[in-house]
Design a protein around this motif. Structure first.
Motif, PDB file in Angstrom:
ATOM      1  N   ASN A  10      18.408 -42.339 -22.965  1.00  0.00           N
ATOM      2  CA  ASN A  10      17.904 -42.575 -21.610  1.00  0.00           C
ATOM      3  C   ASN A  10      18.566 -41.522 -20.734  1.00  0.00           C
ATOM      4  O   ASN A  10      19.697 -41.682 -20.283  1.00  0.00           O
ATOM      5  CB  ASN A  10      18.246 -43.983 -21.146  1.00  0.00           C
ATOM      6  CG  ASN A  10      17.681 -44.273 -19.771  1.00  0.00           C
ATOM      7  OD1 ASN A  10      17.687 -43.423 -18.885  1.00  0.00           O
ATOM      8  ND2 ASN A  10      17.200 -45.484 -19.596  1.00  0.00           N
ATOM      9  N   ASN A  41      17.290 -41.468  -7.029  1.00  0.00           N
ATOM     10  CA  ASN A  41      17.295 -42.745  -7.752  1.00  0.00           C
ATOM     11  C   ASN A  41      16.193 -42.799  -8.803  1.00  0.00           C
ATOM     12  O   ASN A  41      16.374 -43.397  -9.864  1.00  0.00           O
ATOM     13  CB  ASN A  41      17.155 -43.917  -6.788  1.00  0.00           C
ATOM     14  CG  ASN A  41      18.446 -44.209  -6.064  1.00  0.00           C
ATOM     15  OD1 ASN A  41      19.526 -43.919  -6.568  1.00  0.00           O
ATOM     16  ND2 ASN A  41      18.351 -44.763  -4.877  1.00  0.00           N
ATOM     17  N   ARG A  42      15.053 -42.173  -8.530  1.00  0.00           N
ATOM     18  CA  ARG A  42      13.959 -42.145  -9.510  1.00  0.00           C
ATOM     19  C   ARG A  42      14.383 -41.389 -10.765  1.00  0.00           C
ATOM     20  O   ARG A  42      13.991 -41.750 -11.878  1.00  0.00           O
ATOM     21  CB  ARG A  42      12.718 -41.510  -8.909  1.00  0.00           C
ATOM     22  CG  ARG A  42      12.089 -42.344  -7.831  1.00  0.00           C
ATOM     23  CD  ARG A  42      10.812 -41.701  -7.337  1.00  0.00           C
ATOM     24  NE  ARG A  42      10.395 -42.347  -6.099  1.00  0.00           N
ATOM     25  CZ  ARG A  42       9.670 -41.758  -5.177  1.00  0.00           C
ATOM     26  NH1 ARG A  42       9.266 -40.512  -5.340  1.00  0.00           N
ATOM     27  NH2 ARG A  42       9.344 -42.397  -4.086  1.00  0.00           N
ATOM     28  N   GLU A  45      16.331 -43.540 -13.086  1.00  0.00           N
ATOM     29  CA  GLU A  45      15.534 -44.574 -13.752  1.00  0.00           C
ATOM     30  C   GLU A  45      14.711 -44.031 -14.920  1.00  0.00           C
ATOM     31  O   GLU A  45      14.204 -44.799 -15.726  1.00  0.00           O
ATOM     32  CB  GLU A  45      14.596 -45.235 -12.734  1.00  0.00           C
ATOM     33  CG  GLU A  45      15.337 -45.986 -11.646  1.00  0.00           C
ATOM     34  CD  GLU A  45      14.445 -46.398 -10.482  1.00  0.00           C
ATOM     35  OE1 GLU A  45      13.226 -46.068 -10.510  1.00  0.00           O
ATOM     36  OE2 GLU A  45      14.970 -47.025  -9.554  1.00  0.00           O
ATOM     37  N   LYS A  46      14.589 -42.710 -15.029  1.00  0.00           N
ATOM     38  CA  LYS A  46      13.734 -42.102 -16.049  1.00  0.00           C
ATOM     39  C   LYS A  46      14.417 -42.078 -17.416  1.00  0.00           C
ATOM     40  O   LYS A  46      15.607 -41.830 -17.522  1.00  0.00           O
ATOM     41  CB  LYS A  46      13.358 -40.674 -15.654  1.00  0.00           C
ATOM     42  CG  LYS A  46      12.454 -40.614 -14.457  1.00  0.00           C
ATOM     43  CD  LYS A  46      12.034 -39.197 -14.187  1.00  0.00           C
ATOM     44  CE  LYS A  46      11.044 -39.183 -13.042  1.00  0.00           C
ATOM     45  NZ  LYS A  46      10.268 -37.972 -13.017  1.00  0.00           N
TER      46      LYS A  46
END
Length: 152
Positions: A10, A41-42, A45-46
């Motif tokens: 991740n 923040n995106r 999350e990826k």
């Protein structure tokens, strides 16, 4: 052919961890990679990311995230590390134990340097506050001198 073991990671979580290690703010990180803070923040999350963006992130965080996706057999890693640590001499025959000792030593040195850097930054902040306080006192003294001059 080298048998590399491919890993699923991740990437967003690993990037966030590195950012925390460096004690870097999201806004500073966003500025370095050219994205607004709200998009940072995106990224965290990826679980996958565009390679061009990952190259920018690698540079900004001084870390090769691409290396996390695969591992090579120990003999290959030892050989490559021997080349790197042996001033580019591919015939450098240091053993795995010696190599690991050198790597661990470098890790300790890096950790010590980071701690020293943090301590120095704190000392600079304390000294800056002292300078500001002294400047304020000097301004007060100049004000008093001017008042006394004007009385006479």
């Amino acid at each position: 052919m080298i048998n590399a073991e491919l890993k699923e990671i991740n990437i967003g979580a690993v990037i966030k961890k590195r950012l925390d290690e460096l004690e870097m703010t999201k806004s500073e990180f966003g500025r370095l990679i050219g994205v607004p803070q709200q998009h940072v923040n995106r990224i965290f999350e990826k679980d996958s990311i565009d390679t061009k963006r990952l190259v920018k992130i690698c540079r900004a965080l001084d870390f090769n995230f691409f290396a996390l996706y695969c591992s090579f057999p120990t003999s290959v890693n030892a050989y490559l590390a021997a080349v790197a640590l042996g001033d580019g001499d591919a015939k450098n025959n240091i053993g795995d134990t010696a190599l690991l000792a050198q790597i661990e030593s470098q890790k300790v040195n890096e950790a010590n340097l980071k701690k020293t850097e943090k301590d120095l930054r704190n000392q600079i902040a304390v000294l800056q506050r002292s300078v500001d306080q002294l400047n304020s006192q000097l301004d007060d003294k100049n004000e008093i001198i001017n008042l006394l001059k004007n009385r006479n």
